[in-house]
Design an enzyme around this catalytic site. Sequence first.
Site, PDB file in Angstrom:
ATOM      1  N   ILE A 136       8.931 -27.573  37.289  1.00  0.00           N
ATOM      2  CA  ILE A 136       9.915 -27.468  36.218  1.00  0.00           C
ATOM      3  C   ILE A 136       9.224 -26.779  35.043  1.00  0.00           C
ATOM      4  O   ILE A 136       7.996 -26.775  34.946  1.00  0.00           O
ATOM      5  CB  ILE A 136      10.530 -28.835  35.800  1.00  0.00           C
ATOM      6  CG1 ILE A 136       9.453 -29.839  35.394  1.00  0.00           C
ATOM      7  CG2 ILE A 136      11.408 -29.401  36.895  1.00  0.00           C
ATOM      8  CD1 ILE A 136      10.012 -31.187  34.939  1.00  0.00           C
ATOM      9  N   ASP A 137      10.016 -26.174  34.163  1.00  0.00           N
ATOM     10  CA  ASP A 137       9.452 -25.378  33.078  1.00  0.00           C
ATOM     11  C   ASP A 137       8.634 -26.234  32.112  1.00  0.00           C
ATOM     12  O   ASP A 137       8.838 -27.439  32.000  1.00  0.00           O
ATOM     13  CB  ASP A 137      10.574 -24.681  32.287  1.00  0.00           C
ATOM     14  CG  ASP A 137      11.395 -23.750  33.164  1.00  0.00           C
ATOM     15  OD1 ASP A 137      10.868 -23.300  34.191  1.00  0.00           O
ATOM     16  OD2 ASP A 137      12.561 -23.494  32.809  1.00  0.00           O
ATOM     17  N   LYS A 138       7.761 -25.586  31.394  1.00  0.00           N
ATOM     18  CA  LYS A 138       6.910 -26.260  30.405  1.00  0.00           C
ATOM     19  C   LYS A 138       7.727 -27.130  29.444  1.00  0.00           C
ATOM     20  O   LYS A 138       7.384 -28.279  29.175  1.00  0.00           O
ATOM     21  CB  LYS A 138       6.128 -25.203  29.607  1.00  0.00           C
ATOM     22  CG  LYS A 138       5.302 -25.775  28.465  1.00  0.00           C
ATOM     23  CD  LYS A 138       4.690 -24.671  27.608  1.00  0.00           C
ATOM     24  CE  LYS A 138       4.000 -25.249  26.388  1.00  0.00           C
ATOM     25  NZ  LYS A 138       3.471 -24.199  25.490  1.00  0.00           N
TER      26      LYS A 138
END
Length: 308
Positions: A136-138
Amino acid sequence: MDIIELVVEDDIGERVDSYLAKKLEEVSRSYIKKLIKDGHIKVNNLQVKPKYVVNKGDVITVKLPEPEKLELIPQDLPIEIVYEDEDVAVVNKPRGMVVHPAPGNYSGTLVNALLYHLESLSTINGVVRPGIVHRIDKDTSGLLMIAKNDFAHIELSKQLKEHSITRIYYALVEGNIKVDNGTINAPIGRHPVDRKKMAVTDRNSKRAITHFKVLERFGQYTLIEAKLETGRTHQIRVHMSYIKHPLVGDLVYGSKKNEFKQEGQLLHAKVIGFIHPRTKEYMEFDSQLPDYFKKVLDVLRRKNYRHN
């Protein structure tokens, strides 16, 4: 040293560094420029500059040097381990933490924390991404499944490929979504101009499907549940922006107004469900919204209450 040979099929009038950045998705344009400068990329067996414009029929040879050996350091970083057994773990990643190391960012990642907190991790994705089956994105918070051995990694990867993993996100989006639920079926690929971004496009793209349901309306904002059928990079962010309802706080795909001064999109991976690799039992995990997300919702609910 890996050697890749590409033949230019169309007369597109594009710079060689730009052309290769699209063809070699895992390699950045800046790294391609360095490879050209170091003589590792040739066109028709001749050394060229990054600004060389490729022509139909050009043969491009790319020599990718062996990656430098990395030694990742286990770090005692605070992460919430929701579940753990001998095969799998489920962790609740905080916003602002990168999932795995990348050039220029080899510490402070979820992988550094996993190396400290877990006794074993799968090796399939190599030294830089041990245990990582999906990302998942930062600036997205929430649940991730982690493979503690290669057997578990292979089995979980199969489920991801078959789209049988349950992945439900909560997102706050801009605008009032008028329908109660819907499906966005639009292919996603690299943005044709900005290579760091993804976009809905028919060119070099992959099938992408997001199902959404409205949970709460606040006039100018809508709280939704988004269920992934596929798992493309930035999928929910790109899809919601595509239907003109970008995520609140998303400075890449959304508006720049950022009324709530968020340091990233209000997107939380709330539920993850999968069949356990060894027991074959279905397991599902739910997580609370993080405090910063709940505070924004509280502000909107108070506003709504005063207006009604």
